[in-house]
Design an enzyme around this catalytic site. Structure first.
Site, PDB file in Angstrom:
ATOM      1  N   LYS A 190      13.198 -19.630 -13.847  1.00 51.91           N
ATOM      2  CA  LYS A 190      13.614 -18.231 -13.703  1.00 51.91           C
ATOM      3  C   LYS A 190      14.664 -17.868 -14.754  1.00 51.91           C
ATOM      4  CE  LYS A 190      11.063 -16.570 -10.851  1.00 51.91           C
ATOM      5  NZ  LYS A 190      10.132 -17.414 -11.596  1.00 51.91           N
ATOM      6  N   HIS A 209      19.655 -41.643 -17.306  1.00 57.08           N
ATOM      7  CA  HIS A 209      18.581 -42.131 -18.178  1.00 57.08           C
ATOM      8  C   HIS A 209      18.364 -41.191 -19.363  1.00 57.08           C
ATOM      9  CE1 HIS A 209      17.648 -45.327 -15.385  1.00 57.08           C
ATOM     10  NE2 HIS A 209      17.657 -44.444 -14.405  1.00 57.08           N
ATOM     11  N   GLU A 266      13.137 -17.731 -18.397  1.00 60.21           N
ATOM     12  CA  GLU A 266      12.123 -16.720 -18.704  1.00 60.21           C
ATOM     13  C   GLU A 266      12.678 -15.307 -18.770  1.00 60.21           C
ATOM     14  OE1 GLU A 266       8.846 -16.515 -15.933  1.00 60.21           O
ATOM     15  OE2 GLU A 266      10.135 -16.783 -14.203  1.00 60.21           O
ATOM     16  N   CYS A 272       0.826  -1.210   0.000  1.00 62.54           N
ATOM     17  CA  CYS A 272       0.000   0.000   0.000  1.00 62.54           C
ATOM     18  C   CYS A 272       0.863   1.263   0.000  1.00 62.54           C
ATOM     19  CB  CYS A 272      -0.900   0.006   1.230  1.00 62.54           C
ATOM     20  SG  CYS A 272      -1.708  -1.561   1.570  1.00 62.54           S
TER      21      CYS A 272
END
Length: 609
Positions: free
Chosen positions: A486, A505, A489, A2
């Site tokens: 993170k 694998h 992007e 705020c």
């Protein structure tokens, strides 16, 4: 979070208040209001929605006076509405207050005040402060404020005004920022420097526990006991745009550094003072209701989905309930096995994520009990869910989520302890141990943020690689997923996260000389296994950056670089381990010249399917 503004001087207060609030709009808000003293009485004007709505009201009803306070609210207690907007007043309208933060003991105080005949009009915690001021006032404004501060507990920045002393504003802070701008024959108050930068660059930055009595010609600062404090003038040299970011280069950086405060506020009022238990007043589940839950479904997207994976570990380990975690966009298309004994938990920062909202509605249609973990009061998801836990992280401006994620982890940890307590699957000693650890998290995050130079160096050194791999086991794997997201992007580096045991694998085929591998090794119960996986990638000549807990001297033998986090319980380590990964991603994006706050092709709130 705020925004707060205040003015005292020779000019019309409302002009500055509106201008100041407009400079704080970047912080996010859902309502706005101002209160102005005309020398005889205080008049309040406030409204839900944007500041423009308030300005329209003021066009019809100008508030005259040279003393005033204003506020833009990000809802926590009580949904966005005209009546829940700030400023708040007492029964008589003689005392007015604006507030950032949370009053932890407001319900107890409210019940006491109602018993004494006080009439409340809002759902907020803040209104309690105005009524307390009325209750304590006996002709001395400053004494009354000090008595109020003795009564309340929590985090706050508070600004007080009274009809009876039209030449004075009093303000104070605890864990929430507050700055006083020093003018000539006028003074300004704000929660952040952008609100005052066009009027003065000379400021006092209040510290926790300080109280300031502000007149047009003076600022008198004391501690709570009334002992005078000599403040140094802080000269602001930022431009207006930099000021919005608090001097940080990007909003993402600012929000990373806001995490100690954000996680502290998420825990506020929810941890027992003796650390014996977690309280969620908004949930109020009975032991019988909790015992009836046979399965938990956690549904989310992106970063929130990663928080859900951590939450799965927490709930299964502590509350001993089976948990499934679903990507929201897949959930409603796979005929999930959900019934009336299922608790569906949806996680969304904005509360407006369309896929998550659709999954929530589908879970309800199938008969599940539903709960939302979100940051935005009154959002679509919060209205649709049966129950809501708010994270209270404050607005996030950067597209890449940081403090919203860590507060989601804090919420999941507290929820798991709460559920385990009701199910009696946790000992009192273990519960107290975890809660004590949670209380340490804000200071531990701050400790990590105190020394970022090594992280910055690694980002600059490896920021131009086109491939990076993240590995980890158990909870470290969940953190690795978030670290990879993170990085990709905001820096556009191809980054992948793998459960470390899966390397053999297929993934080892991608490990070649010089490829950076971020290896998380904070989980002691799988530590030796993780070291074996680190050896596998080192044998292929990868460059390994290890993330480990302080006191771990062994890992240095197996990696090229090490980033240490403060020692913590294995359940709390993920909250700390993600901070270096956020910083690595941030500095890699800066190194590559990317638009950190607004990465290409991405949006903050995903409201399309």
């Amino acid at each position: 979070m705020c925004g707060i503004v205040g003015y005292i001087g020779p000019k019309q207060a409302s002009t500055f208040l509106i201008d100041g609030l407009s400079k704080l709009e970047y912080r996010g808000y859902d309502s706005a209001g101002i209160a102005v003293h005309d020398g005889n009485q205080i008049t309040i004007e406030k409204t839900i929605g944007r500041l423009a709505n308030l300005e329209k009201k003021l066009d019809k009803h100008q508030l005259q006076g040279s003393l005033g306070i204003g506020h833009t609210r990000w809802a926590t207690h009580g949904r966005p509405s005209d009546v829940n907007s700030h400023p708040h007043s007492d029964c008589t309208g003689n005392f007015v207050v604006v507030h950032n933060g949370i009053i932890e003991n407001y319900m107890y105080l409210k019940e006491q005040l109602i018993a004494k005949g006080h009439i409340f009009t809002s759902e907020t915690d803040t209104e309690v402060v105005a009524h307390l001021l009325e209750e304590h006032y006996d002709g001395d404004f400053e004494v009354a404020v000090k008595k109020v501060l003795d009564d309340i507990s929590g985090s706050y920045a508070l600004v007080f005004m009274t009809k009876f002393e039209p030449g004075k504003i009093i303000c104070t802070k605890q864990d929430n920022p507050l700055v006083i701008g020093l003018g000539e024959g006028e003074n300004f108050i704000a929660s952040d420097i952008p609100a005052i930068i066009n009027h003065t660059r000379r400021t006092y930055i209040l510290s926790d526990g300080e109280m300031a009595v502000v007149t047009k010609d003076s600022v008198w600062v004391t501690n709570r006991q009334g002992v005078p404090i000599t403040k140094k003038v802080f000269e602001v040299h930022w431009d207006a745009e930099a000021a919005e970011k608090g001097g940080y280069e990007h909003f993402m950086s600012k929000e990373i550094y806001e995490q100690p405060k954000a996680v502290r506020e998420t825990m506020t009022s929810r941890l027992a003072k003796d650390n014996s238990h977690v309280t969620f007043e908004e949930l109020k589940w009975s032991k019988g209701e909790m015992a009836a839950i046979t399965k938990v479904m956690i549904v989310a997207c992106g970063t929130a989905y990663h928080a859900g994976i951590v939450g799965k570990y927490y709930i299964e380990s502590l509350a001993r309930i089976p948990v499934e975690v679903d990507v929201a966009s897949e959930f409603r298309y796979r005929s999930p096995l959900v019934d009336e004994n299922t608790l569906a938990i949806v996680i969304s920062q904005s509360g407006e994520t369309l896929d998550t909202l659709a999954a929530l509605k589908e879970a309800k249609r199938l008969g599940a009990k539903t709960m939302a973990i979100t940051n935005v009061v009154g959002s679509s998801i919060s209205r649709e869910a049966d129950q809501v836990v708010y994270t209270w992280a404050g607005p996030e401006i950067a597209v890449a989520s940081t403090k919203a994620y860590t507060t989601q982890l804090i919420s999941m940890a507290m929820l798991a302890i709460y559920m385990a307590g009701l199910r009696e699957t946790i000992t009192a000693e273990r519960s107290q141990e975890l809660i004590s650890g949670l209380r340490n998290v804000p200071a531990q995050i701050h400790e990590i943020l105190e020394d970022v130079e090594p992280i910055k160096t690694f980002a600059q050194q490896y920021g131009f690689n086109e491939d990076v791999f993240f590995i980890g086991r158990s909870l470290d794997y969940a953190v690795a997923l978030e670290g990879a997201l993170k990085l990709k992007e905001i820096s556009y580096i191809h980054a992948e996260a793998y459960a470390a045991g899966e390397l053999k694998h297929g993934t080892l085929a991608l490990i070649t000389e010089g490829v950076p591998v971020i290896a998380l090794a904070t989980q002691h119960d799988v530590y030796e296994k993780t070291l074996s996986n680190i050896k596998e990638v080192k044998a292929r000549d990868a460059v390994v950056i290890g993330i480990a807990q302080q006191g771990d001297d062994q890992i240095k033998k197996y990696v090229d670089h090490t980033i240490f986090i403060p020692a913590a319980d294995k359940f709390l380590a993920p909250i700390l381990a993600v901070i270096p990964l956020q910083l690595l991603s941030y500095y890699a994006a800066v190194t590559r010249g990317c638009d950190v706050d607004k990465p290409r092709n991405l949006a903050k709130s995903v409201t399309v399917e």
